[in-house]
Design an enzyme around this catalytic site. Structure first.
Site, PDB file in Angstrom:
ATOM      1  N   ASP A  75       1.012  -1.284   0.408  1.00 33.53           N
ATOM      2  CA  ASP A  75      -0.118  -0.142   0.084  1.00 33.53           C
ATOM      3  C   ASP A  75       1.092   1.099  -0.167  1.00 33.53           C
ATOM      4  OD1 ASP A  75      -2.289   1.597   0.144  1.00 33.53           O
ATOM      5  OD2 ASP A  75      -1.699   1.429   2.744  1.00 33.53           O
ATOM      6  N   GLU A  78      -0.214   4.810   1.348  1.00 34.73           N
ATOM      7  CA  GLU A  78      -0.574   5.848   1.907  1.00 34.73           C
ATOM      8  C   GLU A  78      -0.804   5.450   3.434  1.00 34.73           C
ATOM      9  OE1 GLU A  78      -3.669   9.263   0.939  1.00 34.73           O
ATOM     10  OE2 GLU A  78      -3.846   8.145  -1.126  1.00 34.73           O
TER      11      GLU A  78
END
Length: 199
Positions: free
Chosen positions: A7, A9
């Site tokens: 991922d 953020e």
């Protein structure tokens, strides 16, 4: 052959919407996929808030230009990319991510795109594919990759659980409590060690 799916953020860079909430003085924009599992619902709500305040792409990009990767993120990513293939799977948008990718040394990024009016108003968005993180992981597996994934939010859980190994990184207490079977880490060194062991 292995591929690591990360991922973006909350894992490599600060949450863009939280940074923009602070910069714009609109605290309700702090809501992220850590809080709302339904991404379409979250984005529709965000776009409505932007419209109410007369804010568009330029204002968000001005905030993003001031965001740096999380301390240690680039070094973590550099070391990981020297060991194996890495792809960043994010529900962010091309129009947001480019300056952040430059600061991270241009890793591979699969994300989505915004629909933007000539005025700069964000009118909508196009997801790359349904359940983009899980769909991408399954596609990578179908062409011979073993996947290892790490993320922090509800929208990362499917890709984390679908691979040969998966980890939570700097996630919420609630998610960690709800998914005690997923190893959870707070420091890049510990996440790197776990990924190396999985490789």
């Amino acid at each position: 052959m292995n591929i690591v799916c990360l991922d973006m953020e909350g894992v490599l860079v600060p949450e863009i919407w939280i940074a923009f909430a602070q910069a714009s003085g609109i605290p309700e924009l702090r809501r992220t996929t850590r809080d709302e599992p339904d991404y379409d619902k979250l984005m529709a709500w965000r776009l409505d808030v932007l419209r109410q305040h007369g804010l568009g792409l330029k204002e968000i990009q001005d905030t993003i230009a001031k965001i740096d990767p999380l301390p240690g993120a680039k070094e973590f990513l550099d070391e990981l990319r020297a060991l194996t293939q890495v792809v960043i799977l994010s529900d962010t948008f091309e129009q947001f991510a480019k300056p952040l990718m430059a600061k991270l040394g241009w890793p591979a990024l699969f994300c989505n795109t915004l629909e933007v009016a000539p005025s700069g108003e964000i009118t909508g968005y196009q997801m790359r594919c349904p359940q983009s993180k899980l769909t991408t992981v399954k596609a990578l597996q179908s062409c011979g990759f073993d996947t290892i994934a790490a993320g922090d939010s509800f929208n990362d859980l499917a890709m984390i659980q679908a691979g040969k190994a998966g980890f939570l990184f700097r996630s919420t207490d609630q998610i960690k409590a709800d998914y005690p079977d997923i190893p959870a880490f707070e420091e890049f060194a510990d996440l790197l060690h776990a990924i190396k062991a999985a490789l």
